[in-house]
Write a protein that holds these residues in place. Structure first.
Motif, short mmCIF file in Angstrom:
data_model
loop_
_atom_site.label_atom_id
_atom_site.label_comp_id
_atom_site.label_asym_id
_atom_site.label_seq_id
_atom_site.Cartn_x
_atom_site.Cartn_y
_atom_site.Cartn_z
N GLY A 29 -46.87 -66.19 10.95
CA GLY A 29 -46.72 -65.16 9.92
C GLY A 29 -45.39 -65.31 9.20
N SER A 30 -44.60 -64.25 9.18
CA SER A 30 -43.31 -64.26 8.48
C SER A 30 -42.15 -64.63 9.38
CB SER A 30 -43.05 -62.89 7.84
OG SER A 30 -43.00 -61.89 8.84
N LYS B 221 -36.42 -64.76 10.01
CA LYS B 221 -37.23 -64.84 8.79
C LYS B 221 -36.59 -65.80 7.79
CE LYS B 221 -39.40 -60.27 9.00
NZ LYS B 221 -39.70 -59.03 8.23
N ASN B 222 -37.20 -65.88 6.61
CA ASN B 222 -36.66 -66.67 5.51
C ASN B 222 -36.44 -68.13 5.91
OD1 ASN B 222 -36.52 -64.30 3.86
ND2 ASN B 222 -34.62 -63.75 4.89
N PHE B 223 -37.47 -68.75 6.43
CA PHE B 223 -37.36 -70.11 6.94
C PHE B 223 -38.02 -71.14 6.02
CE2 PHE B 223 -40.98 -67.91 8.72
CZ PHE B 223 -42.03 -68.76 8.42
N GLY B 224 -38.57 -70.72 4.89
CA GLY B 224 -39.28 -71.65 4.03
C GLY B 224 -40.58 -72.06 4.68
N HIS B 225 -40.83 -73.36 4.75
CA HIS B 225 -42.05 -73.85 5.38
C HIS B 225 -41.80 -74.32 6.80
CE1 HIS B 225 -46.18 -74.88 5.40
NE2 HIS B 225 -46.02 -76.18 5.44
N SER C 86 -26.45 -73.53 20.53
CA SER C 86 -26.28 -72.69 21.72
C SER C 86 -27.10 -71.40 21.65
CB SER C 86 -24.81 -72.34 21.92
OG SER C 86 -24.29 -71.64 20.79
N THR C 87 -27.40 -70.92 20.44
CA THR C 87 -28.15 -69.68 20.28
C THR C 87 -29.55 -69.90 19.71
OG1 THR C 87 -27.30 -69.29 18.05
CG2 THR C 87 -26.03 -68.40 19.90
N LEU C 88 -29.79 -71.09 19.14
CA LEU C 88 -31.06 -71.43 18.49
C LEU C 88 -31.38 -70.49 17.33
CD1 LEU C 88 -33.24 -72.26 21.64
CD2 LEU C 88 -31.91 -73.82 20.20
N LYS C 89 -30.34 -70.04 16.65
CA LYS C 89 -30.51 -69.10 15.54
C LYS C 89 -29.66 -69.55 14.35
CE LYS C 89 -30.21 -64.16 14.45
NZ LYS C 89 -29.86 -62.82 14.97
N PRO C 90 -30.18 -69.43 13.12
CA PRO C 90 -29.38 -69.80 11.94
C PRO C 90 -28.11 -68.96 11.86
CG PRO C 90 -31.70 -69.57 11.35
CD PRO C 90 -31.56 -69.04 12.74
N ASP C 91 -26.98 -69.63 11.61
CA ASP C 91 -25.72 -68.89 11.48
C ASP C 91 -25.06 -69.10 10.12
OD1 ASP C 91 -24.86 -71.49 11.72
OD2 ASP C 91 -23.38 -71.10 13.29
N LYS C 92 -25.61 -70.00 9.31
CA LYS C 92 -25.11 -70.21 7.95
C LYS C 92 -26.28 -70.49 7.03
CE LYS C 92 -20.53 -70.32 8.66
NZ LYS C 92 -19.54 -69.49 7.95
#
Length: 283
Positions: free
Chosen positions: A134-135, A197-201, A240-246
């Motif tokens: 999904g999103s 969210k906001n990951f494109g494809h 280390s967090t597996l999350k976008p930071d920039k």
């Protein structure tokens, strides 16, 4: 075909120059930044250096409604124990693939795992997969060394990861299986990152050898299902967090015109970034 191939290589070179500049700008900025200046350096196609490579490609057939099908093993059972093989003799190069791991496909941790989009390795022992549902998207780290030691790549045992996640997600129904020592060790070899969210494809997850602390991916500025645009963003993921930071919003633009970026991203050993392009809007 030869002229088209040379033209695409020129575009890739131009995109690479532009994104190297983006990476330098990003280091001192806040979490999200919208770049107002041109993201691509001005270029003259006649001055580009060419990359000499073989064109290993297959022409897609978009006229049929049956573009995809289940692998034979998966069609018989979700919990495949033996590898699938794919041998393709069309196009200008014969290719052959064989399954190494069977990753989760059922629901686990409240997530639906049937739509992985991209794969990146930082070493022979560590892999990252970006999945979407999904999103939302999330990135998972796999300790391949541990999974190999457990036998997850051996024919007859390749259902290990799928069974471990399935039994864990349905622990009340399968309490004995959920306490299986091998399955518990397999789960410890899988680290699931947070949703974002906001990951494109999501098809462009890549590793930059010059930056061992992060992964990167590129997304377009369009809604799902329409993924080629002059508007895009590049996002940096903290390993280390597996999350976008920039995140940097930008346009594929130079004084020479606009370029529509594609869905793929790769880095070379020197840290240069490369993208594909599907369409030129202006020359």
């Amino acid at each position: 075909m030869e002229r088209k191939s040379k033209f695409l290589r020129r575009l890739i070179c131009g995109l690479a120059v532009g994104l190297v500049t983006l990476g330098l700008v990003d280091s001192a900025l806040a979490a999200t930044y919208t770049q107002k200046s041109n993201a691509l350096s001005s270029y003259s196609a006649s001055k580009f250096k060419y990359v000499s490579n073989s064109n290993y490609y297959l022409t897609g057939n978009f006229t049929t409604k049956k573009q995809y099908s289940y692998a034979s093993g998966y069609k018989k059972s979700t919990f495949q124990t033996r590898p699938d093989s794919v041998n393709y003799k069309k196009g200008n190069k014969k290719v052959s693939f064989k399954s190494s791991y069977f990753l989760p496909v059922t629901k686990w941790k409240g997530l639906s795992w049937g739509n992985p989009q991209s794969f990146a390795m930082t070493s022979a022992n560590t892999a990252y997969v970006l999945c979407t549902s999904g999103s939302y998207a999330w990135i998972t780290r796999y300790n391949l060394k541990e999974l190999r030691a457990l036998g997850a790549t051996k024919s007859g045992k390749m259902d290990m990861i799928r069974r471990a996640t399935f039994y864990n997600a349905n622990a009340k129904k399968y309490p004995t299986q959920n306490q299986n020592t091998t399955y518990k060790r397999a789960l410890k070899a899988v680290k699931v990152g947070p949703k974002f969210k906001n990951f494109g494809h999501g098809q462009s997850l890549a590793y930059n050898p010059k930056d061992s602390s992060h992964l990167w991916f590129v997304g377009t500025g369009l809604v799902a299902g329409n993924h080629v645009s002059t508007k895009a963003n590049v996002q940096r993921v903290k390993i280390s967090t597996l999350k976008p930071d920039k995140k940097i919003n930008f346009r594929f633009k130079s004084k020479s015109g606009y370029i529509a970026g594609g869905l793929n991203l790769a880095f070379d050993k020197s840290g240069n970034a490369y993208l594909d392009s599907k369409l030129v809007l202006a020359v």
